[in-house]
Every structure is written in structure tokens, then in C-alpha cells.
Design an enzyme around this catalytic site. Structure first.
Site, PDB file in Angstrom:
ATOM      1  N   HIS A  21       1.232  -2.821  10.836  1.00 45.81           N
ATOM      2  CA  HIS A  21       0.750  -3.953  10.042  1.00 45.81           C
ATOM      3  C   HIS A  21      -0.698  -3.691   9.633  1.00 45.81           C
ATOM      4  CE1 HIS A  21       1.319  -8.462   9.243  1.00 45.81           C
ATOM      5  NE2 HIS A  21       0.106  -8.171   8.767  1.00 45.81           N
ATOM      6  N   HIS A  23      -2.993  -3.818   5.909  1.00 47.64           N
ATOM      7  CA  HIS A  23      -2.993  -4.159   4.487  1.00 47.64           C
ATOM      8  C   HIS A  23      -3.902  -3.213   3.711  1.00 47.64           C
ATOM      9  CE1 HIS A  23      -0.784  -8.053   4.490  1.00 47.64           C
ATOM     10  NE2 HIS A  23      -1.199  -8.089   5.753  1.00 47.64           N
ATOM     11  N   ASP A  25      -5.207  -3.555   0.722  1.00 48.49           N
ATOM     12  CA  ASP A  25      -6.339  -4.244   0.097  1.00 48.49           C
ATOM     13  C   ASP A  25      -7.260  -4.890   1.121  1.00 48.49           C
ATOM     14  OD1 ASP A  25      -4.259  -5.936   0.720  1.00 48.49           O
ATOM     15  OD2 ASP A  25      -4.540  -7.267  -0.983  1.00 48.49           O
ATOM     16  N   GLY A 183       0.872 -14.241   2.535  1.00 48.49           N
ATOM     17  CA  GLY A 183       0.119 -15.321   1.912  1.00 48.49           C
ATOM     18  C   GLY A 183       0.114 -16.546   2.808  1.00 48.49           C
ATOM     19  N   HIS A 210       5.809 -12.078   7.302  1.00 48.59           N
ATOM     20  CA  HIS A 210       4.665 -12.766   7.898  1.00 48.59           C
ATOM     21  C   HIS A 210       5.135 -14.148   8.365  1.00 48.59           C
ATOM     22  CE1 HIS A 210       1.992  -9.794   6.048  1.00 48.59           C
ATOM     23  NE2 HIS A 210       0.968 -10.353   6.662  1.00 48.59           N
ATOM     24  N   GLU A 213       1.875 -17.139  12.155  1.00 46.87           N
ATOM     25  CA  GLU A 213       0.444 -16.838  12.219  1.00 46.87           C
ATOM     26  C   GLU A 213      -0.328 -18.151  12.097  1.00 46.87           C
ATOM     27  OE1 GLU A 213      -2.965 -14.086  10.007  1.00 46.87           O
ATOM     28  OE2 GLU A 213      -1.085 -14.532   8.971  1.00 46.87           O
ATOM     29  N   ASP A 301      -4.246  -5.225  10.862  1.00 47.74           N
ATOM     30  CA  ASP A 301      -4.161  -6.215   9.791  1.00 47.74           C
ATOM     31  C   ASP A 301      -5.082  -5.818   8.646  1.00 47.74           C
ATOM     32  OD1 ASP A 301      -3.061  -8.384   8.543  1.00 47.74           O
ATOM     33  OD2 ASP A 301      -4.269  -9.882   9.585  1.00 47.74           O
TER      34      ASP A 301
END
Length: 363
Positions: A21, A23, A25, A183, A210, A213, A301
Site C-alpha cells: 500500500h 501511493h 502521488d 478517497g 480502501h 480507515e 501509504d
């Protein structure tokens, strides 16, 4: 060697690691953000030097709110709109992970967010994967080989999830390993995207979601029961279904199912604190879940926003919960068992890379 190597940040960097996991970006180098912004004529950055910009991302992400945390991505996504930007960010991502001792990485991003300069979805994926391959080659030449697999994410507040699922299947076996939705969770349940998940299952393709969370147990229940996810992105709120009993923790129906079915939890300790999913590292349920034998994995993350690496995450957990090399090896093997690559490739990395690497550190 006469005994285990002491656990330090430097020695943990030498350990072979697997991240599920991460990201794309959320892991840019601050200096790269500045350079790409100048090239693109993007003048909205909140700082003009790399050190200050890195500090801004970290501080802005420390809000305790997932929604506020997600706002920081406007700047990184803005500089990832061209073939050159995408390739560079992907290349540096692979290099940075490899330099930290990561031997297997699944890196996700949302292609639908990178269309502002006129690229098509397929072109976005093409250039990103090309960057990963360049990074793999550079890492191998540096003596730190890494395998990078791309996951394609659909934004849960948008309506393109089926399209991104089809994109995932189209690029399967060409560098894309699976699908995800991400998101803000509140108000955007996984069940809104059943069409995409049905498509993935019909095509025998991998996907994670996801869930659990910023939102609680209902998000996890939907992701598992209705959508049929193979892994839970974060899933930290599974503890909402674990209570204290006279003889110890008591698992509810959802928690029992997740554990019994060995559904991996993609836990991200530093990020979970930043978004308010947990109050602090020492109160993170990672250790409880590990002791209850859930399939826990350690993840970054967003390395930029959390100012972190896999080695830093492992060190924090070791210092907080007293983990040793055998524990870190178990968490790493958990991740490799859960990877979205064929079984022989998983087994090769476990038997030929991870186990021998930890054997040296264990002494």
C-alpha cells in the site's frame, strides 16, 4: 555473526521488505515537485525550496482528518500530467523504495486524475509503467533489485470505477496487478461501485478496497461481504468488532471472517495517526491484531506526506511494541503471501530473497 544484528534504522534498511500500500502521488521527492512545477508553469506550491516544501506536506497532513489529508494531493497530482512527469515520478519511486531495501512493491495511483494535459487513460498507464521499468533497471544496476507492480485506483466520489476496472484488466500482465478504490470514505460506500467489482471478479482479476480507515465497520463489511475484496486497504477499524471479554478479546462476526479467511490488512501506522484513524502509534491496534493472528502487513501509504519509509515504519513498530527480526520477517512474508502476482513469483521472493535476508540479520 554471533547473534542478531541490533535493530536500528540503518540495519532495518538492509532487511528485504515488501510494501502493498504505497501511493505514487503520495511519494514524490520535494525537489522533484518543485522542478516539475516550474516546468509545467504551476505556481500554486506553498513553498519554494525542497526542505520547506517537504515540511509543509508533513505538517499539512498532520490534521487528524482524512479529508484535510487528501487536500495535499492537489499539488502532487498537478505536476503529474505529462508523460515526462509521470515517467520521472514512477522511476524515482522505484529507485527510492529499492534504496530502502524494498524488494517487492505494489504502487497505486488514479489514472483519471492525470488527464488534464490531454493524455488518455491508456497513455497515463503506459508512461507510468515505463517509469517503473526504468526505475527497476536503475535499481538493479545499483545492486538493489526490486519488482514493482502497479495498481489502478478509481476515486470513490467519481463515476469512473467500471472504466478503471476495464483499464486494469486491459493492462493485466503488462505491469498492472490489480484495482482499488480510494478517497473519502464517509458518504461513498464501496457498494456504490459494485459494477466495477463484478467486472473484476468476472475477469478473475485482483482488487483491494480502501475501507475501515476514516469510516467504521460498515465500510469493512460492505467491502468484504458485498464487493468480495481480497485485501483491505487499512482496515484499522476492524477493532470496532473486537471487544474485551473475561478470557481476552472477543471477535465479532466480521472480525472473525476477516481473520478466518486470511484477508490481509494493509496497515499504515504513521498515516493512520495523521488521518485520525488512531490517536497515536502506541495506541495503534497493529500489535493487538498481530497477536490475534490477523494477516497484518506494514505499509507506507504516502511517503511524502508522512515523511516516512518502510524502514521508518518498521522501526516505529519495533520501538513501540518490542518487535524483533523474526516479527519483521513474519510481517514481510505476510505481505508477500498477499501480493497480486503469481504464486511461483511470491514463493521465489520468500524463499530466495526474504528468508535468506532475515537469516543473516538473525545471526
Amino acid at each position: 555473526m554471533t547473534g542478531p544484528t541490533p535493530l536500528t534504522l540503518a540495519s532495518i534498511r538492509q532487511a528485504p521488505k515488501a510494501v502493498l500500500h504505497d501511493h505514487l502521488d503520495g511519494g514524490l521527492r520535494p525537489a522533484t515537485v518543485l522542478e516539475l512545477a516550474r516546468a509545467a508553469g504551476y505556481d500554486q506550491l506553498p513553498a519554494s525550496d525542497a526542505e520547506s516544501l517537504g515540511a509543509w506536506f508533513r505538517d499539512a497532513a498532520d490534521s487528524g482528518s482524512l479529508e484535510r489529508y487528501l487536500e495535499t494531493f492537489a499539488h502532487t497530482v498537478a505536476v503529474m500530467q505529462t508523460p515526462e512527469g509521470l515517467r520521472r515520478v514512477a522511476r524515482e519511486c522505484a529507485e527510492d523504495l529499492a534504496a530502502d531495501g524494498v524488494v517487492y512493491a505494489e504502487v497505486r495511483f488514479a489514472p483519471e486524475q492525470h488527464l488534464e494535459a490531454g493524455l488518455t487513460l491508456d497513455e497515463v498507464v503506459e508512461h507510468t509503467i515505463a517509469g517503473f521499468r526504468e526505475g527497476e533497471a536503475l535499481a538493479a544496476a545499483a545492486g538493489t533489485p526490486i519488482t514493482v507492480v502497479c495498481l489502478l485506483t478509481a476515486m470513490r466520489h467519481a463515476a469512473r470505477s467500471r472504466e478503471i476496472a476495464e483499464l486494469t484488466v486491459r493492462w493485466r500482465d503488462r505491469g498492472v496487478g490489480g484495482f482499488d478504490i480510494a478517497g473519502a470514505e464517509a458518504g461513498y460506500p464501496p457498494s456504490r461501485h459494485l459494477d466495477a467489482f463484478d467486472y473484476m471478479r468476472a475477469n478473475l482479476a485482483h482488487f483491494t478496497i480502501h475501507a475501515g480507515e476514516a469510516f467504521g465497520l460498515p465500510s469493512i463489511h460492505e467491502a468484504v461481504a458485498f464487493c468480495g475484496c481480497e485485501r483491505l486497504g487499512h482496515g484499522v477499524r476492524i477493532t470496532d468488532d473486537i471487544t474485551d471479554g473475561p478470557a481476552g478479546p472477543v471477535l465479532g462476526v466480521v472480525a472473525n471472517y476477516v481473520r478466518d479467511m486470511r484477508i490481509p490488512l494493509e496497515l499504515c501506522p504513521s498515516s493512520n495517526v495523521q488521518t485520525g484513524a488512531v490517536p497515536s502509534i502506541d495506541k495503534h491496534p497493529f500489535d493487538l491484531l498481530a497477536r490475534l493472528r490477523f494477516r497484518v502487513t506494514v505499509n507506507t501509504d504516502n511517503r511524502l506526506m508522512s515523511d516516512t519509509t518502510m524502514s521508518k515504519e518498521m522501526l516505529k513498530l519495533s520501538e513501540t511494541f518490542g518487535y524483533g527480526w523474526s516479527d519483521l520477517e513474519r510481517f514481510t512474508i505476510n505481505a508477500m503471501k498477499s501480493a497480486f502476482i503469481p504464486f511461483p513469483e511470491r514463493l521465489r521472493l520468500i524463499d530466495e530473497v526474504i528468508k535468506p535476508g532475515y537469516a543473516v540479520l538473525l545471526g
